[in-house]
Design an enzyme around this catalytic site. Structure first.
Site, short mmCIF file in Angstrom:
data_model
loop_
_atom_site.label_atom_id
_atom_site.label_comp_id
_atom_site.label_asym_id
_atom_site.label_seq_id
_atom_site.Cartn_x
_atom_site.Cartn_y
_atom_site.Cartn_z
N ASN A 118 0.83 -1.20 0.00
CA ASN A 118 0.00 0.00 0.00
C ASN A 118 0.86 1.25 0.00
OD1 ASN A 118 0.61 0.68 2.82
ND2 ASN A 118 -0.49 -1.23 3.25
N LYS A 161 8.25 -17.59 -10.24
CA LYS A 161 7.52 -16.49 -10.89
C LYS A 161 6.35 -17.06 -11.70
CE LYS A 161 7.93 -12.64 -14.02
NZ LYS A 161 8.69 -12.03 -15.10
N PRO A 202 -3.44 -11.70 9.67
CA PRO A 202 -3.82 -11.54 11.09
C PRO A 202 -3.95 -10.07 11.44
CG PRO A 202 -1.50 -12.18 10.88
CD PRO A 202 -2.10 -12.27 9.50
N ASP A 203 -4.91 -9.75 12.32
CA ASP A 203 -5.03 -8.37 12.82
C ASP A 203 -4.10 -8.25 14.03
OD1 ASP A 203 -5.77 -5.98 14.12
OD2 ASP A 203 -7.70 -6.02 13.09
N ILE A 204 -2.96 -7.65 13.81
CA ILE A 204 -1.90 -7.59 14.83
C ILE A 204 -2.38 -6.84 16.06
CG2 ILE A 204 0.47 -6.78 15.27
CD1 ILE A 204 0.78 -7.00 12.11
N PHE A 242 -4.42 3.20 15.13
CA PHE A 242 -4.58 4.30 14.18
C PHE A 242 -5.69 3.93 13.21
CE2 PHE A 242 -1.03 7.18 14.95
CZ PHE A 242 -0.39 6.45 15.94
N LYS A 277 -11.75 -3.50 19.10
CA LYS A 277 -10.40 -4.01 19.34
C LYS A 277 -9.94 -3.78 20.78
CE LYS A 277 -8.89 -3.42 14.51
NZ LYS A 277 -7.75 -3.38 13.60
O1 C5P Z 1 -9.13 -2.33 11.23
P1 C5P Z 1 -8.25 -1.29 10.66
O2 C5P Z 1 -7.27 -1.81 9.67
O3 C5P Z 1 -8.92 -0.08 10.13
O4 C5P Z 1 -7.42 -0.78 11.94
C1 C5P Z 1 -6.30 0.02 11.80
C2 C5P Z 1 -5.43 -0.21 13.00
O5 C5P Z 1 -5.20 -1.61 13.19
C3 C5P Z 1 -4.05 0.39 12.84
O6 C5P Z 1 -3.59 0.77 14.10
C4 C5P Z 1 -3.25 -0.77 12.26
O7 C5P Z 1 -1.87 -0.64 12.55
C5 C5P Z 1 -3.86 -1.95 12.95
N1 C5P Z 1 -3.88 -3.19 12.16
C6 C5P Z 1 -3.10 -4.25 12.53
N2 C5P Z 1 -3.15 -5.42 11.83
C7 C5P Z 1 -3.95 -5.54 10.75
C8 C5P Z 1 -4.75 -4.46 10.35
C9 C5P Z 1 -4.69 -3.30 11.07
O8 C5P Z 1 -2.36 -4.14 13.52
N3 C5P Z 1 -3.97 -6.67 10.08
#
Ligand code: C5P
Length: 400
Positions: free
Chosen positions: A209, A287, A303-305, A322, A340
């Site tokens: 991105n 490739k 994964p959502d860290i 953020f 969260k």
């Molecule tokens: O859910 P969203 O992506 O809008 O949330 C943004 C926040 O979650 C940011 O703080 C981003 O660093 C964190 N995030 C994360 N792992 C992900 C997606 C978002 O830690 N896979």
């Protein structure tokens, strides 16, 4: 900041001109003090011209020059917010470690109550000598900061350690050591994620991105300067900041693993990374050949860290996320805060490409109490400092 830059007699003294200029350009007031040997390598005129401030100490034409010999060292010692010596020779280190005051610079070093920072530069044999190392240990025990010399080719023709650290790192160390600390953040261990992640389709192609990581890096600097011990988990290509333990990662999975390994030992998290939400379902080790018609790419969630670390948090740990939203940002932020389990969400408005890679940015904090006044528009370094101050204030308000 009001900085005294001491310059002693080593060939690296020519780099002090660049350092003086960099610090002056950053808005600091810089007054140089030359030792007699320093003045053989660089002139007071060079330094005065670059800083717009008087240069003190030795002048090759006039010997050691003092405007008012009786009290000048005390006035300079009081004037300084920080005294840095770059390059520092074995001689000045030895004098300062042992309390000797035989010229203006060594006298100011003894008289000042300001923080002191050393950037040594000398021959490898001298640097490694037990006498010099013992002096360094003694100076550190006084609370002085040291920007260690690097390795490389030295002017004497040898290869090894003793080369003056690069000027940008010395300037950062000055900023870090000279900034007044925020007591509540002092010594806190803060984990920061920053930058984009990259999700590889094959050895050549990747999904990513527009984030550069600049905001997260400035947050790392601001929390470091405020006195925190920062660990940065960084995606993207920007250089790591000085004085911050940095782990470089590529994918969301790597970022998660680096964070999980450090979370238990941390007091707080700032999740500033723009983590890719999806990755290719079946990355290829070779490739992928192009086909003729339309092609389908299957994506799976990363994964959502932030959510994972927040779910694993202890009550004493704090978590800030953020949000980069293009519409209804405050409503989305409140929802994210609850979902969260965060202490705060800092909301960027990314409409029209704002925030990503841009110089100036605005952040609106949202907490359980609702939205707070926006911070900005400010340059990212100023904004990061505003965030550190705002969060330090929130921590002070928190019931124990
Ligand atoms: O859910 P969203 O992506 O809008 O949330 C943004 C926040 O979650 C940011 O703080 C981003 O660093 C964190 N995030 C994360 N792992 C992900 C997606 C978002 O830690 N896979």
């Amino acid at each position: 900041m009001r900085i005294i830059l001491g310059i002693t007699g080593g060939i690296a003294a020519y780099k002090s001109a660049e350092l003086a200029r960099l610090l002056a350009n950053q808005g600091h007031r810089v007054r140089c003090i030359l030792t007699e040997a320093g003045a053989r390598f660089i002139t007071p005129l060079t330094l005065t011209s670059l800083t717009g401030e008087p240069c003190y100490g030795a002048n090759p034409d006039q010997g050691e020059w003092r405007a008012s010999p009786s009290i000048e060292h005390i006035e300079l010692a009081r004037w300084a917010d920080l005294v840095a010596v770059a390059p520092a020779t074995a001689n000045i280190l030895g004098k300062a470690a042992n309390g000797l005051a035989s010229d203006l610079l060594s006298t100011v070093l003894l008289a000042t109550r300001a923080p002191v920072l050393w950037a040594p530069a000398m021959n490898t044999g001298m640097w490694e000598h037990p006498a010099v190392q013992a002096n360094m240990a003694r100076l550190r025990s006084f609370g002085h900061a040291v920007v260690d010399p690097g390795e490389g080719g030295l002017a004497c023709g040898e290869e090894g350690s003793g080369k003056l650290a690069d000027v940008a790192s010395i300037a950062e160390a000055i900023q870090a050591h000279g900034t007044p600390k925020l007591p509540i953040l002092r010594g806190q261990r803060v984990l920061i994620t920053a930058g984009p992640t990259r999700e590889d389709l094959d050895p050549v192609r990747t999904l990513t991105n527009r984030s550069t990581g600049a905001m997260g890096i400035e947050l790392a600097r601001a929390f470091r300067d405020a006195g925190a011990r920062v660990q940065l988990v960084l995606g993207g290509d920007l250089p790591a900041p000085w004085g911050v333990e940095t782990v470089r990662v590529r994918s969301a999975q790597q970022m998660l693993e680096a964070c999980e390994a450090r979370w238990a030992e941390s007091d707080g998290l700032l999740a500033a990374a723009a983590v890719a939400d999806q990755r290719p379902g079946t990355p290829s080790s070779e490739k992928v050949k192009k086909g003729d018609g339309a092609e389908t790419l299957v994506l799976v969630r990363t994964p959502d860290i932030l959510a994972r670390l927040s779910a694993a948090r202890r009550p004493d740990q704090w978590v800030i996320g953020f949000a980069a939203e293009s519409e209804k940002h405050l409503e989305h932020a409140s929802a994210k805060l609850k979902k969260k389990g965060l202490d705060a969400v800092l909301v960027n408005d990314v409409q029209d490409g704002r925030a990503f890679g841009a110089q100036a940015n605005t952040l609106t904090p949202v907490t359980a109490q609702g939205p707070h006044p926006p911070m900005g528009p400010l340059s990212k370094d100023q904004l990061a400092r505003a965030v550190a101050q705002w969060w330090a204030h929130q921590l002070e308000l928190r019931p124990d």
